[in-house]
Motif scaffolding. Sequence first.
Motif, PDB file in Angstrom:
ATOM      1  N   ALA A  66       3.909  14.145 -11.280  1.00 46.46           N
ATOM      2  CA  ALA A  66       3.355  13.240 -11.778  1.00 46.46           C
ATOM      3  C   ALA A  66       4.067  11.828 -11.031  1.00 46.46           C
ATOM      4  CB  ALA A  66       3.065  12.632 -13.179  1.00 46.46           C
ATOM      5  N   ASN A  67       4.998  11.540 -10.555  1.00 42.80           N
ATOM      6  CA  ASN A  67       5.553  10.123  -9.576  1.00 42.80           C
ATOM      7  C   ASN A  67       5.232  10.598  -8.366  1.00 42.80           C
ATOM      8  OD1 ASN A  67       6.416   8.408 -12.247  1.00 42.80           O
ATOM      9  ND2 ASN A  67       8.098  10.514 -12.378  1.00 42.80           N
ATOM     10  N   ALA A  68       5.216  12.348  -7.985  1.00 38.06           N
ATOM     11  CA  ALA A  68       4.600  12.284  -6.564  1.00 38.06           C
ATOM     12  C   ALA A  68       3.548  11.893  -5.774  1.00 38.06           C
ATOM     13  CB  ALA A  68       4.833  13.983  -6.481  1.00 38.06           C
ATOM     14  N   TRP A  69       2.873  10.848  -6.815  1.00 37.66           N
ATOM     15  CA  TRP A  69       1.755  10.591  -6.667  1.00 37.66           C
ATOM     16  C   TRP A  69       1.893   9.339  -5.149  1.00 37.66           C
ATOM     17  CZ3 TRP A  69       0.493   5.306  -6.471  1.00 37.66           C
ATOM     18  CH2 TRP A  69       1.488   5.042  -7.176  1.00 37.66           C
ATOM     19  N   LYS A  70       2.415   8.683  -5.058  1.00 40.31           N
ATOM     20  CA  LYS A  70       3.114   7.697  -4.470  1.00 40.31           C
ATOM     21  C   LYS A  70       3.156   9.370  -2.610  1.00 40.31           C
ATOM     22  CE  LYS A  70       5.990   5.085  -6.838  1.00 40.31           C
ATOM     23  NZ  LYS A  70       6.585   4.509  -7.710  1.00 40.31           N
ATOM     24  N   ARG A  71       3.801   9.836  -2.935  1.00 36.72           N
ATOM     25  CA  ARG A  71       3.703  10.587  -1.779  1.00 36.72           C
ATOM     26  C   ARG A  71       2.526  11.466  -0.794  1.00 36.72           C
ATOM     27  NH1 ARG A  71       6.792  15.771  -2.486  1.00 36.72           N
ATOM     28  NH2 ARG A  71       6.038  16.065  -0.479  1.00 36.72           N
ATOM     29  N   ILE A  72       1.892  11.387  -2.099  1.00 38.22           N
ATOM     30  CA  ILE A  72       0.251  12.033  -1.798  1.00 38.22           C
ATOM     31  C   ILE A  72      -0.232  10.671  -0.963  1.00 38.22           C
ATOM     32  CG2 ILE A  72      -2.146  12.767  -2.477  1.00 38.22           C
ATOM     33  CD1 ILE A  72      -0.628  14.789  -4.459  1.00 38.22           C
ATOM     34  N   PHE A  73      -0.861   9.612  -1.813  1.00 45.11           N
ATOM     35  CA  PHE A  73      -0.939   7.941  -1.537  1.00 45.11           C
ATOM     36  C   PHE A  73      -0.869   8.575  -0.378  1.00 45.11           C
ATOM     37  CE2 PHE A  73      -0.662   3.374  -0.917  1.00 45.11           C
ATOM     38  CZ  PHE A  73      -2.419   3.219  -0.944  1.00 45.11           C
TER      39      PHE A  73
END
Length: 99
Positions: A66-73
């Motif tokens: 879930a913390n990989a949201w920053k990579r998607i952003f």
Amino acid sequence: MSSDNKANFSGVTGTVTSTEQIVPKADFSGVTGTVTSTEEIVGEQQYTVQKGDSLSRIAKNLLGDANAWKRIFEANRDVLDNPDKIFPGQVLKVPPREG
């Protein structure tokens, strides 16, 4: 006053010259262009946002974290200004899993 005292300009002539150069117009009729990129996209996928989605939910489901949201952003900065404002139907790039 008599009309004999008026100046007579009937024989005066004038010439105008310029130092401006006349340059022929450029001919671009044979010009072509191509765009190439050195960017290599390996393992990137696309995801269409569904109702109720968040970047962290998408990251958890597709990247396992879930913390990989920053990579998607970051991968979608061209279409996202705010990570909390995504909408159903929006197509996002999802970077490949790390490791």
